[in-house]
Scaffold this motif. Structure first.
Motif, PDB file in Angstrom:
ATOM      1  N   SER A   2     -10.950  31.396  -8.279  1.00  0.00           N
ATOM      2  CA  SER A   2     -11.410  30.017  -8.116  1.00  0.00           C
ATOM      3  C   SER A   2     -10.667  29.325  -6.976  1.00  0.00           C
ATOM      4  N   LEU A   3      -9.361  29.553  -6.896  1.00  0.00           N
ATOM      5  CA  LEU A   3      -8.565  28.976  -5.821  1.00  0.00           C
ATOM      6  C   LEU A   3      -9.012  29.506  -4.461  1.00  0.00           C
ATOM      7  N   LEU A   4      -9.302  30.803  -4.380  1.00  0.00           N
ATOM      8  CA  LEU A   4      -9.767  31.394  -3.116  1.00  0.00           C
ATOM      9  C   LEU A   4     -11.066  30.742  -2.651  1.00  0.00           C
ATOM     10  N   ARG A   5     -11.987  30.494  -3.595  1.00  0.00           N
ATOM     11  CA  ARG A   5     -13.249  29.836  -3.228  1.00  0.00           C
ATOM     12  C   ARG A   5     -13.001  28.435  -2.680  1.00  0.00           C
ATOM     13  N   LEU A   6     -12.135  27.668  -3.368  1.00  0.00           N
ATOM     14  CA  LEU A   6     -11.799  26.323  -2.915  1.00  0.00           C
ATOM     15  C   LEU A   6     -11.175  26.361  -1.523  1.00  0.00           C
ATOM     16  N   ILE A   7     -10.204  27.228  -1.347  1.00  0.00           N
ATOM     17  CA  ILE A   7      -9.489  27.309  -0.070  1.00  0.00           C
ATOM     18  C   ILE A   7     -10.421  27.785   1.042  1.00  0.00           C
ATOM     19  N   ARG A   8     -11.289  28.761   0.747  1.00  0.00           N
ATOM     20  CA  ARG A   8     -12.225  29.273   1.753  1.00  0.00           C
ATOM     21  C   ARG A   8     -13.174  28.177   2.226  1.00  0.00           C
ATOM     22  N   ARG A   9     -13.583  27.294   1.312  1.00  0.00           N
ATOM     23  CA  ARG A   9     -14.448  26.168   1.717  1.00  0.00           C
ATOM     24  C   ARG A   9     -13.716  25.252   2.697  1.00  0.00           C
ATOM     25  N   ILE A  10     -12.408  25.131   2.554  1.00  0.00           N
ATOM     26  CA  ILE A  10     -11.638  24.251   3.428  1.00  0.00           C
ATOM     27  C   ILE A  10     -11.337  24.917   4.767  1.00  0.00           C
ATOM     28  N   VAL A  11     -10.834  26.151   4.735  1.00  0.00           N
ATOM     29  CA  VAL A  11     -10.380  26.796   5.974  1.00  0.00           C
ATOM     30  C   VAL A  11     -11.459  27.607   6.673  1.00  0.00           C
ATOM     31  N   GLY A  12     -12.507  27.987   5.967  1.00  0.00           N
ATOM     32  CA  GLY A  12     -13.652  28.601   6.627  1.00  0.00           C
ATOM     33  C   GLY A  12     -13.777  30.111   6.549  1.00  0.00           C
ATOM     34  N   THR A  13     -12.692  30.851   6.433  1.00  0.00           N
ATOM     35  CA  THR A  13     -12.811  32.313   6.387  1.00  0.00           C
ATOM     36  C   THR A  13     -12.027  32.873   5.210  1.00  0.00           C
ATOM     37  N   THR A  14     -12.446  34.043   4.778  1.00  0.00           N
ATOM     38  CA  THR A  14     -11.782  34.696   3.658  1.00  0.00           C
ATOM     39  C   THR A  14     -10.362  35.113   4.023  1.00  0.00           C
ATOM     40  N   SER A  15     -10.178  35.622   5.253  1.00  0.00           N
ATOM     41  CA  SER A  15      -8.833  36.062   5.635  1.00  0.00           C
ATOM     42  C   SER A  15      -7.871  34.874   5.711  1.00  0.00           C
ATOM     43  N   ASP A  16      -8.340  33.736   6.227  1.00  0.00           N
ATOM     44  CA  ASP A  16      -7.498  32.539   6.249  1.00  0.00           C
ATOM     45  C   ASP A  16      -7.211  32.059   4.826  1.00  0.00           C
ATOM     46  N   ALA A  17      -8.203  32.166   3.959  1.00  0.00           N
ATOM     47  CA  ALA A  17      -8.005  31.764   2.562  1.00  0.00           C
ATOM     48  C   ALA A  17      -6.954  32.653   1.898  1.00  0.00           C
ATOM     49  N   GLU A  18      -6.974  33.952   2.201  1.00  0.00           N
ATOM     50  CA  GLU A  18      -5.961  34.859   1.659  1.00  0.00           C
ATOM     51  C   GLU A  18      -4.571  34.474   2.167  1.00  0.00           C
ATOM     52  N   ASP A  19      -4.490  34.144   3.455  1.00  0.00           N
ATOM     53  CA  ASP A  19      -3.202  33.722   4.027  1.00  0.00           C
ATOM     54  C   ASP A  19      -2.696  32.452   3.352  1.00  0.00           C
ATOM     55  N   VAL A  20      -3.589  31.507   3.141  1.00  0.00           N
ATOM     56  CA  VAL A  20      -3.207  30.248   2.496  1.00  0.00           C
ATOM     57  C   VAL A  20      -2.752  30.513   1.064  1.00  0.00           C
ATOM     58  N   THR A  21      -3.400  31.445   0.384  1.00  0.00           N
ATOM     59  CA  THR A  21      -3.016  31.781  -0.983  1.00  0.00           C
ATOM     60  C   THR A  21      -1.602  32.362  -1.009  1.00  0.00           C
ATOM     61  N   GLN A  22      -1.280  33.180  -0.022  1.00  0.00           N
ATOM     62  CA  GLN A  22       0.086  33.706   0.074  1.00  0.00           C
ATOM     63  C   GLN A  22       1.090  32.569   0.313  1.00  0.00           C
ATOM     64  N   THR A  23       0.723  31.654   1.206  1.00  0.00           N
ATOM     65  CA  THR A  23       1.585  30.501   1.474  1.00  0.00           C
ATOM     66  C   THR A  23       1.734  29.651   0.218  1.00  0.00           C
TER      67      THR A  23
END
Length: 175
Positions: free
Chosen positions: A18-39
């Motif tokens: 669920s967090l990945l979906r939220l973050i991906r909507r904000i940052v635009g890409t799955t790889s960026d969303a993964e990076d943000v999740t690590q952060t």
């Protein structure tokens, strides 16, 4: 790890899709969303127990949104910095002219000849310091002389090289 960080880490693992979906909507890409999740995980590790967090799930989602927005803003700043157009001639390092290149080559030859004209010990000290980049104390230890003697040899070598360059500029060696 403290109680808040432990609970938030467990919640992150549980809510990750669920967090990945939220973050991906904000940052635009799955790889960026993964990076943000690590952060986000790293940021969670710094959360302390004071003040207490009442709604940990809301806190986690707010933190995820903030980290994602920070990432987005940083990307926008980077884009603005590098999207300003071609690099200005004032910023780019100028290429030396052919004349400057010849003058520098001539100066290098003069300095090399001046170094060759030094006494063997003076030349050795100069090379160890200026070419091999050794410290004065290391040169003194290696050659078995005092640091002040190393300094004196360096001063003599530099004075000699500068005098040879000055002689050439004034035309003293042309006579």
């Amino acid at each position: 790890m403290n109680a808040n960080a432990t609970i938030l880490t467990e919640l992150l693992l549980k809510e990750r899709p669920s967090l990945l979906r939220l973050i991906r909507r904000i940052v635009g890409t799955t790889s960026d969303a993964e990076d943000v999740t690590q952060t986000l995980w790293l940021r969670i590790q710094t959360v302390t127990d004071t003040p207490p967090i009442n709604d940990k799930q809301a806190y986690l989602y707010r933190l995820a949104r903030n980290v994602a927005l920070d990432r987005l803003r940083a990307g926008e700043r980077r884009e603005a910095l590098f999207a300003s157009g071609p690099i200005s001639e004032e910023i780019a390092a100028p290429v030396p002219s052919a004349e400057r290149h010849l003058i520098d080559q001539e100066s290098l030859g003069i300095v090399l000849a001046a170094i060759a004209g030094l006494s063997p010990r003076c030349r050795e000290v100069f090379i160890l310091r200026k070419i091999e980049n050794l410290r004065v104390v290391d040169i003194a230890e290696r050659l078995g002389i005092s640091p002040s003697m190393v300094t004196r040899h360096l001063q003599n070598a530099l004075t000699h090289c500068m005098a040879r360059l000055a002689d050439t500029e004034t035309g003293a060696d042309a006579s």
